[in-house]
Design an enzyme around this catalytic site. Structure first.
Site, PDB file in Angstrom:
ATOM      1  N   GLY A  46       0.830  -1.193   0.000  1.00  9.62           N
ATOM      2  CA  GLY A  46       0.000   0.000   0.000  1.00  9.62           C
ATOM      3  C   GLY A  46       0.862   1.239   0.000  1.00  9.62           C
ATOM      4  O   GLY A  46       2.041   1.190   0.382  1.00  9.62           O
ATOM      5  N   GLN A  51       3.107   9.949   1.291  1.00  5.80           N
ATOM      6  CA  GLN A  51       4.402   9.255   1.203  1.00  5.80           C
ATOM      7  C   GLN A  51       5.192   9.647  -0.037  1.00  5.80           C
ATOM      8  O   GLN A  51       6.393   9.404  -0.107  1.00  5.80           O
ATOM      9  CB  GLN A  51       4.197   7.736   1.220  1.00  5.80           C
ATOM     10  CG  GLN A  51       3.631   7.230   2.550  1.00  5.80           C
ATOM     11  CD  GLN A  51       3.495   5.726   2.545  1.00  5.80           C
ATOM     12  OE1 GLN A  51       2.478   5.195   2.123  1.00  5.80           O
ATOM     13  NE2 GLN A  51       4.522   5.035   2.998  1.00  5.80           N
ATOM     14  N   CYS A  91       6.341  -0.315   6.805  1.00  8.29           N
ATOM     15  CA  CYS A  91       5.896   0.830   6.015  1.00  8.29           C
ATOM     16  C   CYS A  91       7.046   1.247   5.115  1.00  8.29           C
ATOM     17  O   CYS A  91       8.200   1.295   5.554  1.00  8.29           O
ATOM     18  CB  CYS A  91       5.521   1.967   6.972  1.00  8.29           C
ATOM     19  SG  CYS A  91       5.017   3.473   6.146  1.00  8.29           S
ATOM     20  N   LEU A  92       6.731   1.587   3.870  1.00 12.31           N
ATOM     21  CA  LEU A  92       7.780   2.000   2.933  1.00 12.31           C
ATOM     22  C   LEU A  92       8.462   3.294   3.396  1.00 12.31           C
ATOM     23  O   LEU A  92       9.584   3.578   2.985  1.00 12.31           O
ATOM     24  CB  LEU A  92       7.196   2.182   1.528  1.00 12.31           C
ATOM     25  CG  LEU A  92       6.660   0.898   0.868  1.00 12.31           C
ATOM     26  CD1 LEU A  92       6.014   1.217  -0.473  1.00 12.31           C
ATOM     27  CD2 LEU A  92       7.765  -0.129   0.697  1.00 12.31           C
ATOM     28  N   HIS A 133      -3.880   1.048   7.964  1.00  6.11           N
ATOM     29  CA  HIS A 133      -2.539   1.650   7.926  1.00  6.11           C
ATOM     30  C   HIS A 133      -2.502   2.823   6.944  1.00  6.11           C
ATOM     31  O   HIS A 133      -2.003   3.910   7.264  1.00  6.11           O
ATOM     32  CB  HIS A 133      -1.532   0.554   7.542  1.00  6.11           C
ATOM     33  CG  HIS A 133      -0.122   1.024   7.342  1.00  6.11           C
ATOM     34  ND1 HIS A 133       0.928   0.570   8.111  1.00  6.11           N
ATOM     35  CD2 HIS A 133       0.419   1.887   6.446  1.00  6.11           C
ATOM     36  CE1 HIS A 133       2.047   1.159   7.713  1.00  6.11           C
ATOM     37  NE2 HIS A 133       1.778   1.960   6.692  1.00  6.11           N
ATOM     38  N   GLU A 134      -3.039   2.602   5.738  1.00  8.23           N
ATOM     39  CA  GLU A 134      -2.957   3.644   4.705  1.00  8.23           C
ATOM     40  C   GLU A 134      -3.858   4.831   5.038  1.00  8.23           C
ATOM     41  O   GLU A 134      -3.495   5.987   4.807  1.00  8.23           O
ATOM     42  CB  GLU A 134      -3.309   3.073   3.328  1.00  8.23           C
ATOM     43  CG  GLU A 134      -2.392   1.959   2.835  1.00  8.23           C
ATOM     44  CD  GLU A 134      -0.902   2.263   2.926  1.00  8.23           C
ATOM     45  OE1 GLU A 134      -0.508   3.444   2.827  1.00  8.23           O
ATOM     46  OE2 GLU A 134      -0.130   1.316   3.126  1.00  8.23           O
ATOM     47  N   HIS A 137      -2.243   7.159   7.325  1.00  8.63           N
ATOM     48  CA  HIS A 137      -1.283   8.078   6.683  1.00  8.63           C
ATOM     49  C   HIS A 137      -1.965   9.394   6.285  1.00  8.63           C
ATOM     50  O   HIS A 137      -1.323  10.444   6.275  1.00  8.63           O
ATOM     51  CB  HIS A 137      -0.713   7.449   5.402  1.00  8.63           C
ATOM     52  CG  HIS A 137       0.508   6.601   5.609  1.00  8.63           C
ATOM     53  ND1 HIS A 137       1.684   7.097   6.101  1.00  8.63           N
ATOM     54  CD2 HIS A 137       0.737   5.281   5.344  1.00  8.63           C
ATOM     55  CE1 HIS A 137       2.593   6.111   6.152  1.00  8.63           C
ATOM     56  NE2 HIS A 137       2.039   5.004   5.697  1.00  8.63           N
TER      57      HIS A 137
HETATM   58 NI    NI Z   1       2.921   3.132   5.479  1.00 15.20          NI
END
Ligand code: NI
Length: 160
Positions: A46, A51, A91-92, A133-134, A137
């Site tokens: 995701g 991000q 997480c990226l 999670h997304e 963000h």
């Molecule tokens: Ni993330």
């Protein structure tokens, strides 16, 4: 389409709130395509617009191993959460780390797709976790604030 630079923890933009999308402009279509390219290239499940440095309510998700179920969620809103799951999360934007996070095991989300058509997405397990999670963000929340017992280093060979 293009790969965009993924912002990492410490970058203030990740802590900011985001604005809803009103109309799909050509710029936003390109952004969505780039978000998929960037997520797939980084082997993530995701990615949220902050991000890649854009403070808009846009999320892309694909939790399948085959990478064949791309979901676009614009202005997502959680309608329902139930159950509980405790598991590893990464997480990226927090490279090389993972943590244990407890989340709802089921999530029902209302959003708009890339044509601004209303959609309802229901998910369990990993999809429910990715949705929560997304969407976090989009309010400037990183999973690290929810990780129980802090973060651990991830072996780069095993990193998802
Ligand atoms: Ni993330």
């Amino acid at each position: 389409m293009a790969i965009r630079k993924i912002r990492t923890i410490g970058d203030e933009i990740l802590t900011h709130n985001t604005k809803p999308v009103k109309i799909i402009t050509p710029r936003i279509s390109i952004l969505i395509g780039d978000m998929f390219d960037t997520m797939y290239e980084a082997c993530g499940v995701g990615l949220a617009a902050p991000q890649v440095g854009v403070l808009k309510q846009i999320v892309v998700i694909d939790v399948t191993e085959e990478r064949n179920n791309p979901l676009v969620l614009i202005n997502p809103e959680i309608l329902e959460l139930s159950g509980e799951q405790t598991g590893q999360e990464a997480c990226l934007s927090v490279p090389g780390k993972s943590g244990i996070v407890t989340r709802a095991d089921y999530a029902k989300v209302k959003a708009y797709n890339e044509h601004m058509e209303e959609i309802i997405i229901e998910g369990e397990g990993l999809l429910a976790r990715a949705l929560q999670h997304e969407i976090d963000h989009l309010s400037g929340i990183l999973y690290v604030s929810k990780a129980e017992g802090g973060l651990t280093d991830v072996n780069p060979d095993e990193e998802e």
